[in-house]
Design a protein around this motif. Structure first.
Motif, short mmCIF file in Angstrom:
data_model
loop_
_atom_site.label_atom_id
_atom_site.label_comp_id
_atom_site.label_asym_id
_atom_site.label_seq_id
_atom_site.Cartn_x
_atom_site.Cartn_y
_atom_site.Cartn_z
N ILE A 1 17.53 37.11 -9.72
CA ILE A 1 17.25 37.31 -11.15
C ILE A 1 16.07 38.25 -11.33
O ILE A 1 16.11 39.19 -12.14
N VAL A 2 15.01 38.02 -10.57
CA VAL A 2 13.80 38.85 -10.68
C VAL A 2 14.10 40.30 -10.29
O VAL A 2 13.65 41.25 -10.94
N ILE A 3 14.87 40.48 -9.23
CA ILE A 3 15.22 41.83 -8.78
C ILE A 3 16.02 42.56 -9.86
O ILE A 3 15.77 43.74 -10.16
N ILE A 4 16.97 41.86 -10.48
CA ILE A 4 17.78 42.47 -11.54
C ILE A 4 16.91 42.81 -12.74
O ILE A 4 17.04 43.89 -13.34
N GLU A 5 16.00 41.92 -13.10
CA GLU A 5 15.10 42.18 -14.22
C GLU A 5 14.25 43.42 -13.99
O GLU A 5 13.88 44.12 -14.94
N GLU A 6 13.95 43.70 -12.73
CA GLU A 6 13.16 44.88 -12.39
C GLU A 6 13.99 46.16 -12.37
O GLU A 6 13.49 47.23 -12.12
N GLY A 7 15.31 46.01 -12.59
CA GLY A 7 16.17 47.19 -12.67
C GLY A 7 16.79 47.59 -11.35
O GLY A 7 17.29 48.72 -11.22
N SER A 8 16.82 46.69 -10.37
CA SER A 8 17.41 46.99 -9.07
C SER A 8 18.59 46.06 -8.82
O SER A 8 18.68 44.97 -9.39
N HIS A 9 19.49 46.50 -7.94
CA HIS A 9 20.60 45.65 -7.51
C HIS A 9 20.16 44.82 -6.31
O HIS A 9 19.65 45.39 -5.33
N PRO A 10 20.33 43.50 -6.34
CA PRO A 10 20.04 42.71 -5.14
C PRO A 10 20.97 43.14 -4.00
O PRO A 10 22.16 43.36 -4.21
N ASP A 11 20.41 43.27 -2.81
CA ASP A 11 21.26 43.60 -1.66
C ASP A 11 21.21 42.47 -0.65
O ASP A 11 20.80 41.35 -0.97
N ALA A 12 21.64 42.74 0.55
CA ALA A 12 21.73 41.68 1.56
C ALA A 12 20.36 41.21 2.04
O ALA A 12 20.24 40.15 2.66
N THR A 13 19.31 42.00 1.78
CA THR A 13 17.96 41.65 2.24
C THR A 13 17.09 41.28 1.04
O THR A 13 16.08 41.91 0.75
N VAL A 14 17.50 40.23 0.34
CA VAL A 14 16.83 39.84 -0.89
C VAL A 14 15.35 39.54 -0.68
O VAL A 14 14.50 39.94 -1.49
N TRP A 15 15.01 38.86 0.42
CA TRP A 15 13.61 38.47 0.59
C TRP A 15 12.73 39.66 0.92
O TRP A 15 11.54 39.66 0.56
N SER A 16 13.27 40.66 1.56
CA SER A 16 12.50 41.90 1.76
C SER A 16 12.28 42.60 0.43
O SER A 16 11.21 43.14 0.17
N GLN A 17 13.31 42.59 -0.42
CA GLN A 17 13.17 43.19 -1.76
C GLN A 17 12.13 42.45 -2.59
O GLN A 17 11.25 43.07 -3.19
N ILE A 18 12.24 41.14 -2.65
CA ILE A 18 11.40 40.36 -3.55
C ILE A 18 9.94 40.36 -3.09
O ILE A 18 9.03 40.20 -3.91
N ARG A 19 9.71 40.55 -1.82
CA ARG A 19 8.33 40.55 -1.31
C ARG A 19 7.50 41.63 -1.98
O ARG A 19 6.30 41.44 -2.25
N ASN A 20 8.12 42.77 -2.27
CA ASN A 20 7.41 43.87 -2.92
C ASN A 20 7.43 43.76 -4.44
O ASN A 20 6.50 44.21 -5.11
N ILE A 21 8.50 43.18 -4.97
CA ILE A 21 8.67 43.11 -6.42
C ILE A 21 7.89 41.96 -7.04
O ILE A 21 7.23 42.11 -8.07
N ASN A 22 7.96 40.78 -6.41
CA ASN A 22 7.30 39.59 -6.95
C ASN A 22 6.78 38.73 -5.80
O ASN A 22 7.47 37.83 -5.32
N PRO A 23 5.55 39.00 -5.34
CA PRO A 23 5.00 38.23 -4.21
C PRO A 23 4.93 36.73 -4.47
O PRO A 23 4.96 35.93 -3.55
N GLY A 24 4.84 36.33 -5.76
CA GLY A 24 4.76 34.91 -6.08
C GLY A 24 6.02 34.16 -5.71
O GLY A 24 5.96 33.05 -5.17
N VAL A 25 7.18 34.75 -6.00
CA VAL A 25 8.45 34.12 -5.63
C VAL A 25 8.59 34.09 -4.12
O VAL A 25 9.06 33.11 -3.55
#
Length: 289
Positions: free
Chosen positions: A162-186
């Protein structure tokens, strides 16, 4: 490993049923990316006999997988995120054939990430999040700690998407690598759940509490696509009508729970409609608030 792209183009170019062909290389030999094959050929076709068809073979020492898919199935994958590698295939693959620039246009749309697609994906992710979140709470009350843990981990994964989509990106297979940069809290919550020295019950309780305050507050925004459908007409919708709506097909099983939660939050209205003249049975229908 490489393949002769001219041979592939020649093989498919005269077939009027083929819309597009894209080739996906797997240079790092990551098994999950292309099911263990060196090359993936994604073939978009109109031929109903070849939809969801898969062929595995070796040519010139190269292991190749052909995946045949219809445009409607491909677009459904994009909306609901079922195939986590699809984003990589479409954005990183090399287009070899493309009638009327279909695949190029789809790629451009994905990169632009229009609001209607974003809202659709948010609705899907929130629906799945809600189910897993509530299941985790129930399991925790019954002291089924491992089940509660598994469900909250899945809920947290949907929260990250949800957070990745809200940031305007498509979630891919490496969600936790994506979210680490987008929302460190999650990402920190994910780490706490996985590695904290607290008891398993305490870790689950921590994430449940975070979900209650952070994700449930996103309900109205994430359910905008559903609320827009309810607003399309003055007559209230039955649960069955909503489940048959093409834009809600991906969350058909989740709709009853989601509708109930939206009613309790006063984001939509529940309307009681008598089924018979004696008012013995009353059907619950739904409309905008």
């Amino acid at each position: 490993m490489d393949i002769n792209k001219d041979q592939i183009t020649f093989k498919f170019k005269d077939d009027p049923m083929i819309i597009s062909v894209t080739v996906v290389h797997n240079p790092k030999q990551l098994p999950a990316l292309t099911d263990g094959f060196d090359i993936l050929l994604l073939i978009i076709t109109r031929d109903p006999n070849l939809i969801n068809h898969i062929t595995n073979y070796i040519k010139d020492g190269v292991r190749i997988q052909e995946r045949w898919v219809s445009p409607s199935a491909l677009e459904e994958w994009i909306r609901n995120g079922d195939n986590r590698n699809l984003i990589h295939w479409l954005l990183k693959g090399e287009i070899l054939l493309d009638q009327n620039t279909y695949l190029e246009g789809l790629r451009h749309k994905m990169l632009e990430f229009p609001d209607d697609l974003k809202e659709q994906k948010l609705l899907i992710e929130f629906s799945f999040f809600l189910r897993k979140y509530l299941q985790s709470k129930e399991h925790l009350l019954d002291e089924h700690l491992m089940d509660a843990y598994n469900n909250i981990l899945e809920a947290l994964h949907h929260w990250a998407r949800i957070v990745i989509i809200e940031e305007g990106s498509h979630p891919d297979a490496t969600v936790w690598s994506q979210i680490r940069n987008i929302n460190p809290g999650v990402y920190k919550l994910y780490e706490e759940l996985m590695t904290s020295k607290e008891t398993l019950k305490q870790r689950v309780q921590l994430v449940l509490l975070a979900c209650e305050f952070s994700v449930m507050s996103k309900m109205e925004r994430c359910c905008k696509a559903l609320m827009r459908i309810l607003h399309e007409r003055e007559m209230p919708w039955s649960a069955n009508e909503l489940q048959q709506h093409p834009q809600l097909a991906e969350i058909k099983r989740e709709l009853p729970l989601l509708l109930n939660k939206l009613v309790k939050k006063s984001l939509i209205r529940e309307v009681a409609i008598p089924i018979d003249d004696d008012f013995i049975e009353i059907e619950l229908k739904y409309t905008s608030a």
